[in-house]
Scaffold this active site. Structure first.
Site, PDB file in Angstrom:
ATOM      1  N   GLU A 169      -2.950  26.388  -3.381  1.00 44.94           N
ATOM      2  CA  GLU A 169      -2.460  27.665  -2.899  1.00 44.94           C
ATOM      3  C   GLU A 169      -1.326  28.297  -3.850  1.00 44.94           C
ATOM      4  OE1 GLU A 169       0.269  27.458   0.722  1.00 44.94           O
ATOM      5  OE2 GLU A 169      -0.927  28.987   1.608  1.00 44.94           O
ATOM      6  N   LYS A 210      13.689  26.291  14.988  1.00 39.04           N
ATOM      7  CA  LYS A 210      14.358  26.143  13.483  1.00 39.04           C
ATOM      8  C   LYS A 210      13.524  27.295  12.655  1.00 39.04           C
ATOM      9  CE  LYS A 210      13.802  23.757   9.476  1.00 39.04           C
ATOM     10  NZ  LYS A 210      14.186  24.932   8.639  1.00 39.04           N
TER      11      LYS A 210
END
Ligand code: NAD
Length: 485
Positions: A389, A178
């Site tokens: 992040e 995927k």
């Protein structure tokens, strides 16, 4: 081969192109223009079950095919990627917003390298034997795991998708893969390439959809025995919580907050040129980008002045224009996240030295998602901006006076993916490399990749290593056979 139909993406299951069983779709948006240019299946557990059946049918013959057979097919896939470089690069840029220069020079060539590397690798993959003198001989077999799941992110779409699929297929597994729902296009085109290259039906099944409906169905399917995942730490945590109780093999390549440590005795020009790249390549959306620049105090003012001057030259513009050095960020959601992170940095007391705003690019990109390369100073090492992040064109600057201080700043993160060290002192470089908590350390360089080396992170950056024999070992099960003599 027609690789220009971008509008109607389909799943690739058992060698056939299929619409999702639910007939649910997700809009596919070009982030450089903000416009919808196609639709992708929002597949669910029914499509995954269909793909698993196809993989089960294909596994008995693929798993015992000779390494030479697998080599020939995977190598042909690599050739076809090369032959279709321009179409694939344009698709990647349309989907992701990265500059066409980057797609053409880095992303697509690396995808064919991945196939070529593991195609040849499987021809040389050998196993061990342990001899117990006059008692017995042990030999270790390395058999394919079975049906494996490969789930990849949007930042380097085909590059990272193939980095997982190629070793999985080379090792004799059947794959349910995927790509990110944000950048599905090149993996759809890859399915056409695999068909043309003669990959048997059902060996590789590519399913499109989002994380909650489709990704999680792959992770939870009991017949999928290993999961190789690259993406956020948050999703990685969830995947581990589902897969671990089912005793699936897991490889998790997750987020980062990488430090670039710059000592006063570095090769200045090389350091400056590379630090601009390692900060802002792909709009800072590479897991290996350095987002915390840690500079020795004695050179800080000089570094700051020159770095700002160099970063100013990174023209933000339409990604298909060769003059653009920075393209769009990947989506509206990500664009807003980055701008919110910059706001947070200001609230935390950060001083914006450069950038800090969105950019309006005239012409067809007027509604696109563009952010100025942003440099921030004056933040504490443990504030959210320096701990979380951002994954965009945003870096912070910090200073140190001693080697110990540099290491303490580098290691105070929850992440541990990559780092760079800039010094001409070979002993210091090696000493620091030894003490950095990261899976990858580049000394006086960045993103120099030998595909044989172990790739991955420590702490919240993940579990396991990709690349070289590590990848082929992950996608095989060792079995020891002991023969008494
Ligand atoms: P993401 O975690 O949102 O999505 C990654 C993939 O996982 C997508 O295909 C998504 O659909 C799927 N997914 C999401 N939730 C899932 C779930 N619960 N179960 C199964 N699948 C799920 O990450 P992203 O935003 O696409 O990518 C950016 C992140 O990837 C950043 O954190 C970046 O650091 C990381 N990254 C890491 C590396 C590495 O090698 N360590 C490389 C590239 C990107």
């Amino acid at each position: 081969m027609n690789l220009t139909n971008f509008e109607h993406i389909q799943n690739y299951i058992g060698g056939e192109f299929k619409d999702p069983i639910s007939k649910q779709y997700i809009d596919n948006i070009n982030p450089a223009t903000g416009s919808i240019f196609g639709q992708i299946p929002n597949s669910n557990s029914e499509d995954v079950a269909d793909a698993v059946k196809a993989a089960q049918n294909a596994f008995p013959s693929w798993s015992v095919s000779t390494p030479e057979t697998r080599f020939k097919i995977l190598n042909r896939i690599a050739e076809l990627i090369d032959e279709n470089l321009d179409a694939l690069a344009l698709a990647e840029t349309t989907d992701n917003g990265k500059t066409l220069t980057l797609s053409t020079r880095v992303d697509i060539p690396r995808a064919s390298s991945n196939f070529r590397f593991f195609a040849t690798g499987i021809m040389h993959f050998s196993t061990e034997s342990h001899v117990m003198e006059d008692k017995a001989i042990n030999y270790t077999m390395r058999q394919p795991v079975g049906i494996v799941g490969c789930i990849s992110p949007w930042n380097l779409p085909l590059y990272l998708f193939t980095w997982k699929i190629a070793p999985a297929l080379a090792a004799g597994n059947c794959v349910i893969a995927k790509p990110s729902e944000v950048t599905p296009l090149t993996s759809f085109l890859l399915a056409k390439i695999c068909k043309e290259a003669g990959l048997p039906d059902g060996v590789l099944n590519i399913i499109h959809g989002d994380g909650p409906n489709c990704g999680s169905a792959i992770v939870a399917h009991p017949q999928i025995k290993a999961i190789s995942f690259t993406g956020s730490t948050r999703a990685g945590q969830h995947i581990a919580s589902v897969a671990a109780p089912m005793f699936k093999k897991l490889s998790l390549e997750l987020g980062g907050k990488n430090p670039n440590i710059i000592f006063a005795d570095c090769d200045w020009e090389k350091m400056m040129k590379t630090t601009v790249q390692s900060s802002f390549a792909n709009q800072g959306q590479i897991c290996l980008c350095g987002s915390r620049i840690i500079v020795e105090k004695s050179i800080y003012e000089r570094f700051k002045t020159e770095f700002i001057e160099q970063v100013k030259k990174l023209t933000v513009g339409d990604p298909i224009e060769m003059s653009s050095k920075q393209g769009a960020v990947v989506s509206k959601v990500h664009f807003e996240k980055i701008l919110n992170c910059i706001e947070l940095a200001k609230q935390e007391g950060g001083k914006i030295l450069l950038g800090g705003n969105s950019v309006k690019v005239e012409g067809r990109c007027i509604n696109g998602y563009f952010v100025e390369p942003t440099i921030i100073e004056g933040l504490s090492s443990n504030c959210r901006t320096n701990m979380e992040e951002i994954f965009g064109p945003v870096v912070t600057l910090q200073t140190f006076e001693t080697e110990e201080e540099a290491l303490a700043l580098a290691n105070c993160s929850d992440y541990g993916l990559a780092s760079t060290v800039w010094t001409q002192n070979i002993s210091k470089a090696n000493r620091v490399a030894m003490q950095i908590n990261a899976g990858i350390v580049w000394i006086n360089c960045w993103l120099l990749r030998d595909l044989r080396t172990p790739f991955g992170g420590v702490k919240n950056s993940g579990v396991g290593r990709e690349g070289g024999w590590d990848a082929l070992r992950f996608f095989t099960e060792p079995k020891n056979v002991c023969v008494e003599i």
